[in-house]
Design a protein around this motif. Structure first.
Motif, short mmCIF file in Angstrom:
data_model
loop_
_atom_site.label_atom_id
_atom_site.label_comp_id
_atom_site.label_asym_id
_atom_site.label_seq_id
_atom_site.Cartn_x
_atom_site.Cartn_y
_atom_site.Cartn_z
N ASP A 110 0.83 -1.21 0.00
CA ASP A 110 0.00 0.00 0.00
C ASP A 110 0.87 1.26 0.00
O ASP A 110 0.52 2.26 -0.64
CB ASP A 110 -0.91 0.00 1.23
CG ASP A 110 -1.92 -1.15 1.20
OD1 ASP A 110 -2.90 -1.04 0.47
OD2 ASP A 110 -1.68 -2.16 1.89
N LEU A 111 1.99 1.20 0.71
CA LEU A 111 2.88 2.37 0.75
C LEU A 111 3.53 2.63 -0.60
O LEU A 111 3.70 3.78 -1.00
CB LEU A 111 3.98 2.17 1.80
CG LEU A 111 3.70 2.51 3.26
CD1 LEU A 111 4.99 2.48 4.06
CD2 LEU A 111 3.03 3.87 3.41
N GLU A 112 3.93 1.55 -1.27
CA GLU A 112 4.70 1.72 -2.51
C GLU A 112 3.89 2.37 -3.63
O GLU A 112 4.46 2.84 -4.62
CB GLU A 112 5.27 0.38 -2.97
CG GLU A 112 4.27 -0.64 -3.39
CD GLU A 112 4.86 -2.03 -3.62
OE1 GLU A 112 4.25 -2.81 -4.38
OE2 GLU A 112 5.92 -2.34 -3.05
N LYS A 113 2.57 2.42 -3.48
CA LYS A 113 1.73 3.07 -4.50
C LYS A 113 1.68 4.59 -4.33
O LYS A 113 1.31 5.31 -5.24
CB LYS A 113 0.31 2.51 -4.43
CG LYS A 113 0.21 1.02 -4.74
CD LYS A 113 -1.18 0.49 -4.44
CE LYS A 113 -1.25 -1.03 -4.58
NZ LYS A 113 -2.56 -1.56 -4.14
N GLY A 148 1.60 -3.21 -16.46
CA GLY A 148 2.95 -3.14 -15.88
C GLY A 148 2.95 -2.44 -14.52
O GLY A 148 2.08 -1.62 -14.24
N THR A 149 3.93 -2.79 -13.70
CA THR A 149 4.02 -2.21 -12.34
C THR A 149 5.30 -1.39 -12.20
O THR A 149 6.10 -1.28 -13.14
CB THR A 149 4.05 -3.35 -11.29
OG1 THR A 149 5.28 -4.09 -11.43
CG2 THR A 149 2.87 -4.29 -11.47
N ASP A 150 5.46 -0.81 -11.00
CA ASP A 150 6.68 -0.05 -10.70
C ASP A 150 7.73 -0.91 -10.02
O ASP A 150 8.68 -0.39 -9.42
CB ASP A 150 6.33 1.14 -9.78
CG ASP A 150 5.51 2.20 -10.50
OD1 ASP A 150 5.55 2.22 -11.74
OD2 ASP A 150 4.85 3.01 -9.82
N LYS A 151 7.58 -2.23 -10.11
CA LYS A 151 8.56 -3.14 -9.51
C LYS A 151 9.89 -3.05 -10.24
O LYS A 151 9.96 -2.71 -11.43
CB LYS A 151 8.05 -4.60 -9.57
CG LYS A 151 6.78 -4.86 -8.76
CD LYS A 151 7.06 -4.79 -7.28
CE LYS A 151 5.84 -5.18 -6.46
NZ LYS A 151 6.06 -5.00 -5.01
N TYR A 152 10.95 -3.42 -9.53
CA TYR A 152 12.32 -3.33 -10.05
C TYR A 152 12.47 -4.08 -11.38
O TYR A 152 13.07 -3.58 -12.33
CB TYR A 152 13.29 -3.89 -9.00
CG TYR A 152 14.74 -3.87 -9.39
CD1 TYR A 152 15.53 -2.75 -9.14
CD2 TYR A 152 15.34 -4.97 -10.00
CE1 TYR A 152 16.88 -2.74 -9.49
CE2 TYR A 152 16.67 -4.97 -10.36
CZ TYR A 152 17.44 -3.84 -10.10
OH TYR A 152 18.78 -3.83 -10.45
N HIS A 190 12.38 3.56 -17.80
CA HIS A 190 11.38 3.03 -18.73
C HIS A 190 10.67 1.80 -18.15
O HIS A 190 11.32 0.91 -17.59
CB HIS A 190 12.08 2.66 -20.04
CG HIS A 190 11.25 1.84 -20.97
ND1 HIS A 190 10.19 2.36 -21.69
CD2 HIS A 190 11.32 0.51 -21.31
CE1 HIS A 190 9.66 1.40 -22.43
NE2 HIS A 190 10.32 0.28 -22.22
N HIS A 191 9.35 1.77 -18.26
CA HIS A 191 8.57 0.58 -17.91
C HIS A 191 8.65 -0.42 -19.07
O HIS A 191 8.26 -0.10 -20.19
CB HIS A 191 7.09 0.94 -17.68
CG HIS A 191 6.82 1.65 -16.40
ND1 HIS A 191 6.93 3.02 -16.27
CD2 HIS A 191 6.44 1.17 -15.18
CE1 HIS A 191 6.63 3.36 -15.02
NE2 HIS A 191 6.32 2.27 -14.34
N LYS A 192 9.17 -1.61 -18.80
CA LYS A 192 9.24 -2.62 -19.86
C LYS A 192 7.84 -2.96 -20.35
O LYS A 192 7.57 -2.94 -21.55
CB LYS A 192 9.93 -3.89 -19.33
CG LYS A 192 11.40 -3.68 -18.96
CD LYS A 192 11.97 -4.95 -18.35
CE LYS A 192 13.39 -4.74 -17.85
NZ LYS A 192 13.92 -5.95 -17.16
N TYR A 202 8.69 3.45 -7.46
CA TYR A 202 9.28 3.76 -8.77
C TYR A 202 10.58 4.55 -8.58
O TYR A 202 11.62 4.21 -9.16
CB TYR A 202 8.27 4.58 -9.59
CG TYR A 202 8.79 5.10 -10.91
CD1 TYR A 202 8.68 4.34 -12.08
CD2 TYR A 202 9.37 6.37 -11.01
CE1 TYR A 202 9.14 4.81 -13.30
CE2 TYR A 202 9.84 6.85 -12.22
CZ TYR A 202 9.72 6.08 -13.37
OH TYR A 202 10.18 6.55 -14.57
N ASN A 203 10.53 5.60 -7.76
CA ASN A 203 11.71 6.45 -7.57
C ASN A 203 12.82 5.74 -6.81
O ASN A 203 14.01 5.97 -7.07
CB ASN A 203 11.31 7.74 -6.85
CG ASN A 203 10.64 8.72 -7.79
OD1 ASN A 203 11.23 9.15 -8.78
ND2 ASN A 203 9.38 9.06 -7.52
#
Length: 633
Positions: free
Chosen positions: A76-79, A578-582, A569-571, A539-540
């Motif tokens: 929830d925080l990572e969003k 797509g997500t903001d995952k590594y 860039h988001h693959k 993301y950051n």
């Protein structure tokens, strides 16, 4: 287990460099060492760099996926955007009122219940922010014989010190004291006074700590005493409480001033050799005493039975009068190490005769075993893991995943318990029933190395298994996948802590890891201070990780990235799921980013000519274009 803990501590050191917070921590440590009084620590705690660093440090913790009373986790925080997280924490700390704590009960080995208090994920983030500022201040004040929950210290270092006291210092009597319900009985007022004495005199921060201690436990109420086990800051607060005990015991022998100063040459691990001073103190007939502490588990060593008895009662009275803590009579005792075992951190230790020294006196050496309860615990866990291999779908794991979990556990217990001098003998007690269980449960699926070669079954052996156990006849295979042999283990001497290793000095960090030499720290810190607006903190944060992992170079062209020419860039695009995952992000330069998304043939031709890509680079661009649903160039 110990390896994972060590890796985690090193990664936290890296994170402080990413977020340019290392210099602040170094300054706090140096000032605390020089006796500075700290009055404005909240101003440091609410710095954006510290808040982002706190997020970075908690997001990889296993506990970050455990919900608090509000049902929220790190997911929830990572969003939330970078700016929102910083503002949220800063606003919370203007007048801090923690949310209620979720109570979880964990069954201990002895059948009793250990209550854990799980704060909400936001409160855990705030606790991490406070921890990152308090830890360097406290580290400068903590005694050297405390090893639990501190940077660059481990159970291995504590066991090594115990061996030294028993074998080299000839301290054959140990006072084992068990504090009754330590974490449940810490006096809040006393703890805050101890922090004040250490120089932490920011009244606003002390009120925040007080609020954390008194946070409501859901369904129970507001605690008057105790530090909640499960909170990020609890181990540090517990060390603050018992630090006074460490220094009191040290004042009985090690810290006694002598009339003339002695030259102290360094030991091999970098610690000062106090042998001459101690020899002088022994001639004075003072009782010799030293302590090894890991969290609330501590052992007091001395050279005679009379001294041990006096220390037992003196320590019991001191704990009651100074800290308001009682001891457990059935678990606290004086042990003659030549006659009985003493238990510590999952081991049982004793002294046994081994020949004569140069003066003709009997020489005693340490004999250590894995504790009986630990052996039973390992057996029970392996039984569960074997069941998961037998019925992988019922255990919600594939066969390969179940075997990996089994191997990971075996490697972990081998890493930790190899410190026992009789570990091979102890693990034979485990190996026989485990081999029997494997044979009975896996039947035709399990094969020896000889059977595998005969039937020409393709093998899958992890490198770490091959390196450690490749020569062992005990290796077994399940459908060609190697199983780590639980009985194949050798003793390794526990290593003492390197005295020069210090997370809060530049010299000390060189003994822990190399600096990020290949990465332009100026650009890394620029990226940290200029997050992409309206993007999540996840993301950051991953943008920084990628810059470090890619050595500051474009993932397509390999050219060095410069400020203003760095695109994350988001693959798989967000509008396609797509997500903001590594794993879904990659850093590229401006022109490579344009080429990935370009549709016009003229633009594609122009960018391809400009970038002058090799066949391998072109293939990478085509792969990235296919993920965003654009045709190959």
């Amino acid at each position: 287990m110990a390896t994972k803990e060590k890796a985690l501590k090193k990664s936290k050191l890296r994170h402080a460099e990413y977020y340019d917070f290392q210099e602040i921590q170094d300054k706090l440590y140096a000032e605390s060492k020089n006796g500075k009084i700290f009055n404005k620590l909240v101003e440091v705690i609410i710095q954006p760099e510290n808040i982002r660093l706190a997020y970075r440090n908690i997001k990889k913790n296993d506990g970050s996926h455990t919900p608090g009373t509000d049902g929220k986790t790190i997911a929830d925080l990572e969003k939330i955007s970078d700016e929102e997280i910083v503002t949220l924490v800063q606003r919370k700390l203007t007048w801090y009122v923690p949310q209620s704590v979720r109570r979880v009960e964990i069954r201990k080995d002895n059948g009793k219940i250990r209550p854990l208090g799980i704060p909400t994920i936001l409160d855990r983030l705030i606790q991490q922010c406070v921890l990152q500022v308090l830890e360097p201040i406290c580290e400068a004040k903590f005694h050297d014989h405390s090893y639990g929950f501190r940077p660059n210290r481990s159970q291995q270092n504590a066991i090594a010190q115990v061996h030294k006291n028993m074998q080299l210092s000839h301290l054959h009597y140990v006072v084992d004291i068990d504090i009754k319900g330590f974490f449940d009985n810490v006096n809040h007022g006393k703890l805050l006074k101890q922090m004040w004495t250490m120089g932490i005199r920011d009244k606003k921060l002390l009120s925040i700590i007080s609020a954390m201690l008194k946070a409501e436990v859901a369904g129970i109420g507001f605690p008057e005493v105790g530090t909640p086990q499960g909170g990020i800051i609890s181990p540090l607060l517990s060390n603050i409480v018992l630090n006074e005990l460490d220094w009191w015991l040290a004042s009985q022998w090690e810290e006694i001033p002598t009339q003339y100063p002695f030259k102290m040459h360094p030991n091999p691990n970098g610690t000062p050799n106090k042998g001459n001073k101690f020899a002088s103190l022994r001639r004075s007939k003072l009782k010799e005493v030293t302590c090894v502490r890991y969290a609330d588990d501590f052992k007091i060593f001395t050279s005679s039975y009379q001294s041990a008895i006096k220390l037992f009662y003196a320590t019991q009275n001191w704990l009651k009068e100074r800290l308001g803590l009682d001891i457990s009579p059935e678990k606290s005792k004086v042990v003659n190490l030549k006659e009985e075992y003493s238990e510590f951190l999952g081991f049982k230790l004793k002294l046994i005769p081994r020949g004569k020294n140069k003066k003709g006196h009997t020489k005693y050496v340490v004999e250590s075993h894995v504790k009986d309860k630990s052996i039973e615990k390992i057996r029970a866990k392996l039984k569960t893991l074997i069941y998961e291999i037998e019925y992988p779908q019922q255990g919600k794991h594939t066969e390969y995943q179940a075997i990996s979990r089994y191997n990971s556990y075996v490697l972990g217990v081998h890493d930790y318990y190899s410190m026992a001098t009789c570990v091979s003998r102890d693990f034979r007690q485990i190996a026989f029933p485990v081999q029997k269980s494997l044979k009975a449960r896996l039947r035709k699926r399990i094969k020896t190395a000889k059977q595998v070669r005969k039937k020409k079954i393709p093998l899958h052996i992890a490198n770490v298994i091959k390196e450690r156990y490749g020569k062992s006849d005990q290796l077994r295979y399940v459908n060609g996948i190697a199983l780590a042999p639980i009985g194949y283990i050798q003793h390794k001497f526990p290593m003492q802590k390197k005295a020069k290793a210090n997370s809060y000095t530049a010299e000390g960090r060189t003994h822990i890891h190399k600096n990020l030499e290949a990465v332009n720290m100026r650009i890394l810190h620029y990226l940290m201070r200029h997050p992409v607006a309206y993007r999540s903190i996840e993301y950051n944060d991953n943008r920084l990780s990628l810059y470090s992992a890619q050595m500051g170079k474009c993932a397509v062209t390999g050219k060095v990235l410069k400020i203003g020419d760095i695109y994350c860039h988001h693959k798989v695009p967000r509008h396609l799921g797509g997500t903001d995952k590594y794993d879904n992000l990659i850093l590229v330069c401006r022109d490579a980013h344009k080429l990935i998304h370009a549709i016009s043939p003229q633009t594609i031709a122009k960018l391809t000519e400009l970038l002058n890509l090799t066949a391998k680079q072109q293939k990478k661009v085509d792969t990235l274009r296919s993920l965003v649903h654009v045709e190959s160039c």
